[in-house]
Design an enzyme around this catalytic site. Structure first.
Site, PDB file in Angstrom:
ATOM      1  N   PHE A  47       0.795  -1.094   0.306  1.00  0.00           N
ATOM      2  CA  PHE A  47      -0.349  -0.112  -0.239  1.00  0.00           C
ATOM      3  C   PHE A  47       0.638   1.010   0.195  1.00  0.00           C
ATOM      4  O   PHE A  47       1.601   1.497   0.776  1.00  0.00           O
ATOM      5  CB  PHE A  47      -0.553   0.475   1.094  1.00  0.00           C
ATOM      6  CG  PHE A  47      -2.028  -0.743   1.383  1.00  0.00           C
ATOM      7  CD1 PHE A  47      -3.265  -0.439   1.322  1.00  0.00           C
ATOM      8  CD2 PHE A  47      -1.620  -1.862   1.808  1.00  0.00           C
ATOM      9  CE1 PHE A  47      -4.809  -1.417   0.704  1.00  0.00           C
ATOM     10  CE2 PHE A  47      -2.956  -2.993   1.241  1.00  0.00           C
ATOM     11  CZ  PHE A  47      -4.239  -3.217   1.133  1.00  0.00           C
ATOM     12  N   ALA A  48       0.362   2.460  -0.650  1.00  0.00           N
ATOM     13  CA  ALA A  48       0.696   3.322  -0.651  1.00  0.00           C
ATOM     14  C   ALA A  48       0.174   4.708  -0.954  1.00  0.00           C
ATOM     15  O   ALA A  48      -0.075   5.242  -2.085  1.00  0.00           O
ATOM     16  CB  ALA A  48       2.467   3.854  -2.475  1.00  0.00           C
ATOM     17  N   TYR A  52       3.834   8.174   2.234  1.00  0.00           N
ATOM     18  CA  TYR A  52       4.283   6.370   1.926  1.00  0.00           C
ATOM     19  C   TYR A  52       4.536   6.064  -0.275  1.00  0.00           C
ATOM     20  O   TYR A  52       4.910   5.792  -0.605  1.00  0.00           O
ATOM     21  CB  TYR A  52       3.522   5.539   2.149  1.00  0.00           C
ATOM     22  CG  TYR A  52       3.634   5.364   3.750  1.00  0.00           C
ATOM     23  CD1 TYR A  52       5.001   4.885   4.197  1.00  0.00           C
ATOM     24  CD2 TYR A  52       3.251   6.395   4.685  1.00  0.00           C
ATOM     25  CE1 TYR A  52       4.675   4.804   5.444  1.00  0.00           C
ATOM     26  CE2 TYR A  52       3.112   5.494   6.142  1.00  0.00           C
ATOM     27  CZ  TYR A  52       4.308   5.704   6.221  1.00  0.00           C
ATOM     28  OH  TYR A  52       3.619   5.140   7.731  1.00  0.00           O
ATOM     29  N   ASP A 137       5.540  -4.168   3.585  1.00  0.00           N
ATOM     30  CA  ASP A 137       4.885  -2.962   3.207  1.00  0.00           C
ATOM     31  C   ASP A 137       5.586  -2.336   2.617  1.00  0.00           C
ATOM     32  O   ASP A 137       6.714  -2.518   2.646  1.00  0.00           O
ATOM     33  CB  ASP A 137       5.634  -2.218   4.872  1.00  0.00           C
ATOM     34  CG  ASP A 137       4.541  -2.498   6.704  1.00  0.00           C
ATOM     35  OD1 ASP A 137       3.383  -2.761   6.249  1.00  0.00           O
ATOM     36  OD2 ASP A 137       4.553  -2.404   7.510  1.00  0.00           O
ATOM     37  N   ASP A 139       7.417   0.952   2.529  1.00  0.00           N
ATOM     38  CA  ASP A 139       8.662   1.817   3.277  1.00  0.00           C
ATOM     39  C   ASP A 139       9.575   0.370   3.537  1.00  0.00           C
ATOM     40  O   ASP A 139      10.262   0.885   4.823  1.00  0.00           O
ATOM     41  CB  ASP A 139       8.519   2.587   4.475  1.00  0.00           C
ATOM     42  CG  ASP A 139       8.206   1.905   5.590  1.00  0.00           C
ATOM     43  OD1 ASP A 139       6.970   0.652   5.332  1.00  0.00           O
ATOM     44  OD2 ASP A 139       7.488   2.193   6.579  1.00  0.00           O
ATOM     45  N   GLU A 229      -1.090  -5.171  13.844  1.00  0.00           N
ATOM     46  CA  GLU A 229      -0.021  -6.334  14.681  1.00  0.00           C
ATOM     47  C   GLU A 229      -0.619  -7.013  15.634  1.00  0.00           C
ATOM     48  O   GLU A 229      -0.305  -8.058  15.153  1.00  0.00           O
ATOM     49  CB  GLU A 229       1.508  -5.764  14.436  1.00  0.00           C
ATOM     50  CG  GLU A 229       2.475  -6.018  14.054  1.00  0.00           C
ATOM     51  CD  GLU A 229       3.490  -5.429  15.133  1.00  0.00           C
ATOM     52  OE1 GLU A 229       4.255  -4.866  13.739  1.00  0.00           O
ATOM     53  OE2 GLU A 229       4.147  -5.285  15.696  1.00  0.00           O
ATOM     54  N   ASP A 252      15.105  -4.163  11.132  1.00  0.00           N
ATOM     55  CA  ASP A 252      15.139  -2.289  11.690  1.00  0.00           C
ATOM     56  C   ASP A 252      16.298  -2.082  11.513  1.00  0.00           C
ATOM     57  O   ASP A 252      16.843  -2.850  12.528  1.00  0.00           O
ATOM     58  CB  ASP A 252      14.428  -2.684  13.072  1.00  0.00           C
ATOM     59  CG  ASP A 252      14.335  -0.946  13.479  1.00  0.00           C
ATOM     60  OD1 ASP A 252      14.714   0.074  12.314  1.00  0.00           O
ATOM     61  OD2 ASP A 252      13.369  -1.207  14.292  1.00  0.00           O
TER      62      ASP A 252
END
Length: 275
Positions: A47-48, A52, A137, A139, A229, A252
């Site tokens: 999804f953007a 984003y 995701d 990003d 989540e 991360d």
């Protein structure tokens, strides 16, 4: 059958006998040959929306290079302004589908609607086009190959901090009034909602259950600690993944890298690193 547990410094098998995939625990050549014979098509949903959209080019170019290279992949990009998506060069075996999605006022609403959108499109489209479906995701960027070792019926990705000094406690929702609540003392691993996957049938059940929990919480005036989540972790506690991916598959970059992380295949992109 295809996992080769050569690592002794990490957990490679869960209590319910599901493999945990790390560098050095599989033969990509064997797996690729096996799945090439099946001629399967895999789908990736991302999804953007709003800010984003800035991550589209980085994600698509890296996924096009490193994700299931040589296999047929359909990339489904949901965005509020599909007409603004510039032409993206795709590998011959990859196909990009740009799908318009409703613009929500708050990013939390967008995030929590992902599960509903995915389950609805599985019924109307995806089940006829792909055998496996992955939610990733936007990003993020891929830096190393992610291949057929990730393919299984229901797959969860262990969150990065589970294997770092920050593993002080799991971020489960514990409030009993939430549908995402996990009883104290229960729980196996903490899974990230940034990268989960499975057969289209299993992902359909997962997304439907999670969205149902989100909406039930909303009716009761509560929001789970980590939103969708939290509901994902509740679902995977009682519907065990058939395969787990180590934090190598979604690292991360803000965390220091322990020695057990031999390769970082996909990493989050800092939100403040791009304007």
């Amino acid at each position: 059958m295809y996992i080769i547990p050569r690592r002794r410094d990490v957990l490679v098998l869960t209590a319910w006998l599901a493999p945990v995939v790390w560098e050095g625990t599989f033969s990509r050549d064997i797996l690729n040959a096996h799945y090439m014979q099946k001629n399967l098509v895999t789908g990736v949903v991302t999804f953007a929306v709003k800010k984003y959209v800035q991550f589209i080019e980085g994600f698509m170019s890296s996924a096009n290079k490193y994700f299931l290279t040589g296999h047929q992949v359909n990339l489904y990009l949901f965005t509020e302004n599909p007409e603004q998506i510039s032409h993206l060069h795709m590998a011959p075996e990859n196909h990009l589908f740009v799908i318009p999605v409703q613009n929500h006022s708050w990013w939390q609403d967008i995030s929590m609607s992902h599960m509903d959108i995915i389950s609805r499109y599985i019924c109307s489209q995806f089940q006829y086009e792909v055998a496996y479906l992955y939610s990733i995701d936007i990003d993020v960027q891929l830096f190393e190959h992610i291949g057929a070792e990730i393919i299984d019926t229901l797959v969860g990705t262990i969150i990065s901090w589970q294997y770092t000094a920050r593993c002080e406690s799991k971020s489960y929702e514990t409030r009993t009034e939430s549908q995402a609540a996990i009883p104290k003392g229960e729980g196996d691993f903490y899974y990230t909602a940034s990268f989960y996957r499975g057969s289209v049938a299993k992902v359909c059940k997962l997304t439907r259950a999670c969205f149902k929990g989100v909406m039930k919480d909303r009716e009761n005036g509560i929001e789970a600690r980590c939103r969708d989540e939290s509901h994902l972790n509740k679902y995977l506690l009682y519907h065990k993944p058939t395969r787990l991916l180590s934090p190598e598959y979604y690292w991360d970059e803000e965390l220091s890298q322990p020695c057990i992380i031999q390769v970082k295949r996909m990493c989050s992109v800092h939100k403040d690193s791009k304007k």
